[in-house]
Design a protein around this motif. Structure first.
Motif, PDB file in Angstrom:
ATOM      1  N   VAL A 237      16.642 115.810  28.885  1.00  0.00           N
ATOM      2  CA  VAL A 237      15.809 115.767  28.165  1.00  0.00           C
ATOM      3  C   VAL A 237      14.409 115.614  28.698  1.00  0.00           C
ATOM      4  CG1 VAL A 237      14.833 114.267  25.924  1.00  0.00           C
ATOM      5  CG2 VAL A 237      17.528 113.751  26.603  1.00  0.00           C
ATOM      6  N   ASP A 241      11.652 116.540  23.857  1.00  0.00           N
ATOM      7  CA  ASP A 241      12.517 116.265  23.139  1.00  0.00           C
ATOM      8  C   ASP A 241      12.083 114.650  22.572  1.00  0.00           C
ATOM      9  OD1 ASP A 241      13.340 118.748  22.504  1.00  0.00           O
ATOM     10  OD2 ASP A 241      14.663 118.616  24.276  1.00  0.00           O
ATOM     11  N   ILE A 244      10.188 113.355  19.740  1.00  0.00           N
ATOM     12  CA  ILE A 244      11.593 114.424  18.283  1.00  0.00           C
ATOM     13  C   ILE A 244      11.933 113.126  18.242  1.00  0.00           C
ATOM     14  CG2 ILE A 244      12.678 115.513  16.647  1.00  0.00           C
ATOM     15  CD1 ILE A 244      11.264 117.812  18.796  1.00  0.00           C
ATOM     16  N   GLY A 245      12.216 112.374  19.525  1.00  0.00           N
ATOM     17  CA  GLY A 245      13.767 111.892  18.988  1.00  0.00           C
ATOM     18  C   GLY A 245      12.065 110.241  18.883  1.00  0.00           C
ATOM     19  N   LEU A 265      18.036 116.499  22.023  1.00  0.00           N
ATOM     20  CA  LEU A 265      17.773 116.087  20.892  1.00  0.00           C
ATOM     21  C   LEU A 265      18.227 114.594  20.424  1.00  0.00           C
ATOM     22  CD1 LEU A 265      16.132 119.062  18.414  1.00  0.00           C
ATOM     23  CD2 LEU A 265      15.204 116.918  19.770  1.00  0.00           C
ATOM     24  N   ALA A 268      17.857 111.600  22.850  1.00  0.00           N
ATOM     25  CA  ALA A 268      16.538 110.912  22.258  1.00  0.00           C
ATOM     26  C   ALA A 268      16.388 110.109  21.575  1.00  0.00           C
ATOM     27  CB  ALA A 268      15.229 113.331  22.256  1.00  0.00           C
ATOM     28  N   ALA A 490      19.327 119.375  13.432  1.00  0.00           N
ATOM     29  CA  ALA A 490      18.080 120.285  13.985  1.00  0.00           C
ATOM     30  C   ALA A 490      17.552 122.172  13.959  1.00  0.00           C
ATOM     31  CB  ALA A 490      18.661 120.794  16.036  1.00  0.00           C
ATOM     32  N   MET A 535      14.750 118.080  13.028  1.00  0.00           N
ATOM     33  CA  MET A 535      14.158 118.646  13.846  1.00  0.00           C
ATOM     34  C   MET A 535      13.522 120.014  13.790  1.00  0.00           C
ATOM     35  SD  MET A 535      15.723 115.195  16.136  1.00  0.00           S
ATOM     36  CE  MET A 535      17.953 116.343  15.847  1.00  0.00           C
ATOM     37  N   ARG A 537      11.396 122.389  16.858  1.00  0.00           N
ATOM     38  CA  ARG A 537      10.490 122.573  18.112  1.00  0.00           C
ATOM     39  C   ARG A 537       9.135 123.676  17.722  1.00  0.00           C
ATOM     40  NH1 ARG A 537      15.960 122.738  20.575  1.00  0.00           N
ATOM     41  NH2 ARG A 537      16.035 120.735  22.152  1.00  0.00           N
ATOM     42  N   THR A 569       8.667 117.828  14.495  1.00  0.00           N
ATOM     43  CA  THR A 569       8.406 118.347  15.938  1.00  0.00           C
ATOM     44  C   THR A 569       7.599 117.453  16.107  1.00  0.00           C
ATOM     45  OG1 THR A 569       5.521 118.585  15.094  1.00  0.00           O
ATOM     46  CG2 THR A 569       7.318 120.233  13.995  1.00  0.00           C
ATOM     47  N   GLU A 570       7.332 117.805  18.073  1.00  0.00           N
ATOM     48  CA  GLU A 570       6.722 116.907  18.536  1.00  0.00           C
ATOM     49  C   GLU A 570       5.309 116.157  18.500  1.00  0.00           C
ATOM     50  OE1 GLU A 570       6.268 120.316  20.686  1.00  0.00           O
ATOM     51  OE2 GLU A 570       7.764 120.274  19.172  1.00  0.00           O
TER      52      GLU A 570
END
Length: 722
Positions: A237, A241, A244-245, A265, A268, A490, A535, A537, A569-570
C-alpha cells in the motif's frame, strides 16, 4: 442423476472424467466459479483428456484464473522465484492456463472468462475475443444460455450431527444458483453433470454454504485432494492509496455497513478504520494536521464520523477479503444482523441489542407484529432460535413449559407478560457480522478461519450474489440489515461529469470485467441511507508518462453519470450527487492532480460547461505528489501508513528489493541509464550484502551477473534503501 446416482464418493479422478465423458458425450461446456473455488485436479484431468483426443470439444467457462506470477527477465526470476516457490508451495497449477499462456492450447479447447485479473489479458487477443461480459448477478443465466452442462467446484466437508455435510466454503457466489439451475435442466430431461472436489483445508463456512452429498453427482475425496489452497500475498500500500483510504474512513458511520474489494485500496481503508478505532487520538491528529477535518467537516458530519466504533460495522460484500478479517480482529467489524424483520427494526431503533434483551421484548415484538398476542408454536421456535427465550423450554397446547412451570402464551393478559420475563434469554443468537459471496486471500487468512471455533466462524455468513449484491427478494429485511451502507468500489478513470470507467478501455480491450460493480452501485442508490464511494487514483503512468485519470471525456463508460455519487482520489472527496454539470466539474477539479487542472478547465469552458470567469480556488492548486508525501510521511515514523499494515509473506529484504525494483521500472529510460552509469563507479556498501545475497548476486561470476548486481544496487540506492 448422472447414471442414476448422486453423491458418489471416489478418489479416482480418471474414472470420474471417463464417467462424465461417457455420459455427456464429447461436447462439454465445463463451468466453474471464479477464483479459489475451482476443482484443480478434476479440470486438469478433463483438459488432459481433451488435449489427447481432438474429438472432444471442451469449452471452459469461468473467471479469475489463479496463476503463479510469470517471470520474464533474469532479475525477475532471481527475485520472484524463491518467493513464488515459498508462498505457493504445494498448490497445483492449472494446466490449461499454462498452455494458454504459452500458446499451446489445442484448437478443440476454448477458454471463456467473465472476469480476469486487472490488466492480465491486455496483450492476449484470444482472451479479449472470448470475454463474456456479464453482471455478477447474471453470470449463471448467461452461462446457461452459453450451454454449460458440466459444473465443478472445490468444497469442504464436516460431520454435523453424525452426518457428513459439505460446504461451498469460499464460493457460494454463483455456485448455489448454478447447481439449482443444472438440477432444473435435469428435471426437464436434459443431461448435466455436477462435480465436487473435496479439500479438507477449505474453511467450512456456514450461512447458505452448507449442503448435502446429493447436490453433487460425484464427490472426489481423498488425501490427494487436500492440497494447500492458493494464497496470493498482499499487495503493498503506497502513500497515494493510504490517502484514499484515510478519506474513505471518515465517510463510514458507526453502526453502518461496509463493502470493500481486494487489493491495496481495501487494505488502505481497513488501515484507516483500524487507526480510527484503536489509535483515535493519533487519527484525529492526522486529520487535523493534514487539513482533512477542516476541509471536509460538513460531509464527515453528514455521512460518517471520526470517533471510535461503539456499535461497529456490518460487512455486506460480494468478496469477503482479508481486510474484513483485520477489521474483525481490531474490533471494527462487530455489528451483528439477524434474518428477522421485527428484530432488525427493534435493533435499529435502539430498543434491542445483541447482548441485551429487554424485559419487555415480548410487548415490543407484539407491537412490531413480529408475534401474535397468542403465541403460535412457529413463533415460539423463532423466539428460541434467536435466543429471545432461553434454552430448554418446550411449547405445548398454548403453554411455555420451563421444567414443571407452565406459562400461558396468551400475552393479552398482563400476568402472562410478567411471568414470561423469567424465561427471557440473555443475548441474541445466530447473528452475522458479514455476508459474503466468495473469498480469497493469503494463507494466513484461511488459517485464521480454520482456527476459529464453529460458533465463531458461524458469524461469517456466505451466500449467493443474488442475495449479497442486491435487495431483490427480501427488500425490507436487507435494507434494515444494510443500514447506512457505504459501498466502496474502485474505478480506473472518471470523466468531468462523474461517469466512471472501470472495466475496459475505449478501444474495446477488457481490463478486468464489470463483476459486481453495477450491482453495488444500484443498491447504494436504492437504499435510503446508502452511499456509493468510487475510488480513483488521480493519475497513472503510461509508457513512462504521467496522465490524468480525471478527464473531460472518455470513450467507454462502466457507470453512467446519472449514477454518480461520491468520488475520492488521494487529493480529497468530491460529493457530486444531486449537483448540476458545472458543479460536478468544479468538485472534481478540487481532487484532480494540479498538473492537469488547467487543461480540464480550458476544455470545460470551451464547451460551455464552466462559466468563462470561473477560477479554481488557490487552496486546490497544490495537488501534487510532493504535497501528498509531505502530508503523510511524517506519521510513518510512528508506524502509520506503512506498505504492509497487516503483515506480509515477504521478508524484510524482499520488501526492500521489490519496492526498489518497482520504483526503478516507473522511471524514464534516461534516468535509469544515468543511475546505472553512476553505480558503475561505486562499490557496494557492506549493508547491501543481505540484499545481494537474496538475489544470488553477492558473488557475481559472469559479466551478466555483474551488470545485474549494479542494476539492483542502483535501484536500491535511488529508493533510499542503501
Amino acid at each position: 442423476m448422472m447414471n442414476g446416482k448422486t453423491g458418489i464418493i471416489t478418489n479416482d479422478v480418471k474414472k470420474s472424467v471417463d464417467d462424465v465423458i461417457n455420459y455427456m458425450g464429447n461436447d462439454i461446456n465445463f463451468s466453474m466459479t471464479l477464483a479459489l473455488g475451482k476443482p484443480i485436479l478434476f479440470i486438469n484431468e478433463l483438459y488432459r483428456r481433451a488435449k489427447e483426443d481432438s474429438t472432444i470439444k471442451l469449452n471452459i467457462v469461468t473467471a479469475l484464473a489463479l496463476e503463479r506470477p510469470r517471470m520474464k527477465s533474469e532479475i525477475e526470476k532471481r527475485f520472484m522465484g524463491p518467493l513464488v516457490d515459498r508462498v505457493f508451495e504445494g498448490t497445483p497449477e492449472f494446466d490449461y492456463m499454462h498452455d494458454f499462456r504459452t500458446g499451446k492450447l489445442p484448437k478443440n479447447v476454448g477458454i471463456y472468462e467473465f472476469f480476469n485479473k486487472a490488466g492480465g489479458y491486455m496483450q492476449t487477443p484470444e482472451a479479449q475475443r472470448n470475454h463474456l461480459n456479464s453482471n455478477y448477478t447474471h453470470v449463471v443465466r448467461d452461462a446457461m444460455d452459453f450451454g454449460c452442462n458440466v459444473f465443478g467446484q472445490l468444497i469442504g466437508c464436516r460431520k454435523i450431527n453424525g452426518k457428513m455435510m459439505y460446504s461451498m466454503g469460499c464460493n457460494t457466489d454463483i455456485c448455489i444458483e448454478a447447481i439449482d439451475a443444472l438440477h432444473a435442466i435435469r428435471e426437464r430431461g436434459g443431461k448435466v453433470a455436477i462435480i465436487g472436489e473435496v479439500n479438507t483445508q477449505m474453511p467450512f463456512m456456514y450461512g447458505d454454504a452448507v449442503c448435502d452429498a446429493n447436490h453433487y453427482d460425484i464427490l472426489l475425496q481423498g488425501p490427494e485432494f487436500n492440497y494447500p489452497l492458493f494464497g496470493p500475498p498482499k499487495d503493498s500500500v503506497n502513500l497515494k492509496d493510504h490517502a484514499i483510504g484515510l478519506y474513505v474512513s471518515t465517510l463510514v458511520r458507526d453502526g453502518g455497513t461496509l463493502q470493500v474489494g481486494i487489493g491495496a485500496l481495501g487494505d488502505a481503508i481497513a488501515s484507516g478504520l483500524n487507526m480510527r478505532q484503536n489509535d483515535n487520538e493519533e487519527y484525529i491528529k492526522v486529520l487535523e494536521e493534514t487539513g482533512i477535518t477542516d476541509k471536509y467537516k460538513d460531509i464527515i458530519a453528514k455521512l460518517g464520523g471520526t470517533g471510535r466504533f461503539e456499535q461497529g460495522l456490518y460487512g455486506s460484500s460480494e468478496m469477503f477479503v482479508d481486510a474484513f478479517m483485520q477489521l474483525y480482529k481490531c474490533g471494527v467489524l462487530k455489528r451483528k444482523v439477524y434474518d428477522n424483520i421485527p428484530i432488525m427494526k427493534l435493533i435499529n431503533a435502539g430498543k434491542l441489542a445483541t447482548d441485551k434483551i429487554p424485559a419487555n421484548i415480548i410487548e415490543l415484538l407484539v407491537k412490531e407484529e413480529g408475534i401474535h398476542q397468542k403465541l403460535t408454536e412457529k413463533e415460539f421456535k423463532m423466539l428460541t432460535e434467536f435466543g429471545i427465550l432461553k434454552e430448554g423450554l418446550k411449547f405445548k397446547d398454548g403453554f411455555i413449559l420451563d421444567g414443571k412451570t407452565k406459562i400461558s402464551a396468551d400475552f393479552s393478559a398482563a400476568k402472562n407478560l410478567e411471568a414470561v420475563k423469567k424465561v427471557i434469554g440473555k443475548e441474541l443468537k445466530h447473528g452475522k457480522i458479514i455476508l459474503g459471496a466468495f473469498f480469497i486471500g493469503p494463507r494466513a487468512f484461511y488459517n485464521a478461519l480454520n482456527a476459529m471455533s464453529e460458533e465463531e466462524r458461524m458469524q461469517f455468513g456466505m451466500s449467493g450474489v443474488d442475495k449479497v449484491n442486491q435487495l431483490y427478494g427480501n427488500e425490507e429485511l436487507r435494507a434494515l440489515q444494510r443500514k447506512d451502507g457505504r459501498f466502496v468500489n474502485a474505478g480506473m478513470m472518471v470523466n468531468a461529469f462523474g461517469a466512471i470507467t472501470s472495466d475496459q478501455l475505449e478501444d474495446g480491450r477488457v481490463v478486468s470485467g464489470i463483476g459486481g460493480q453495477y450491482n453495488f452501485v444500484s443498491m447504494a442508490h436504492a437504499l435510503p441511507d446508502g452511499r456509493l464511494i468510487m475510488m480513483v487514483r488521480s493519475t497513472r503512468n503510461e509508457k513512462g508518462k504521467v496522465k490524468s485519470n480525471i478527464m473531460y471525456n472518455y470513450g467507454h463508460t462502466s457507470i453512467p453519470k446519472h449514477l454518480r455519487d461520491i468520488i475520492v482520489t488521494e487529493y480529497g472527496i468530491a460529493d457530486v450527487r444531486g449537483k448540476p454539470d458545472s458543479k460536478i466539474i468544479e468538485e472534481l477539479l478540487k481532487i484532480t492532480d494540479s498538473r492537469f487542472q488547467d487543461d480540464l478547465i480550458k476544455e470545460a469552458k470551451l464547451n460551455g460547461k464552466l462559466a468563462p470567469d470561473f477560477e479554481l480556488a488557490p487552496e486546490y492548486r497544490q495537488n501534487n505528489p510532493q504535497k501528498l508525501e509531505a502530508m503523510l510521511k511524517p506519521f510513518q515514523a510512528d508506524g502509520h501508513f506503512v506498505a504492509f499494515p497487516f503483515g506480509t509473506d515477504f521478508t524484510a529484504e524482499e520488501i526492500a528489493i521489490g519496492g526498489s525494483l518497482k520504483a526503478l521500472t516507473a522511471k524514464k529510460k534516461p534516468a535509469i541509464i544515468k543511475g546505472l552509469i553512476a553505480e558503475l563507479f561505486r562499490s557496494a556498501p557492506p549493508h547491501a550484502e543481505p540484499y545481494l545475497k537474496r538475489m544470488q548476486l553477492d558473488q557475481p561470476k559472469t559479466r551478466k551477473e555483474k551488470i545485474m548486481r549494479k542494476v539492483v544496487l542502483s535501484a536500491m540506492r535511488a529508493n533510499g534503501r542503501i
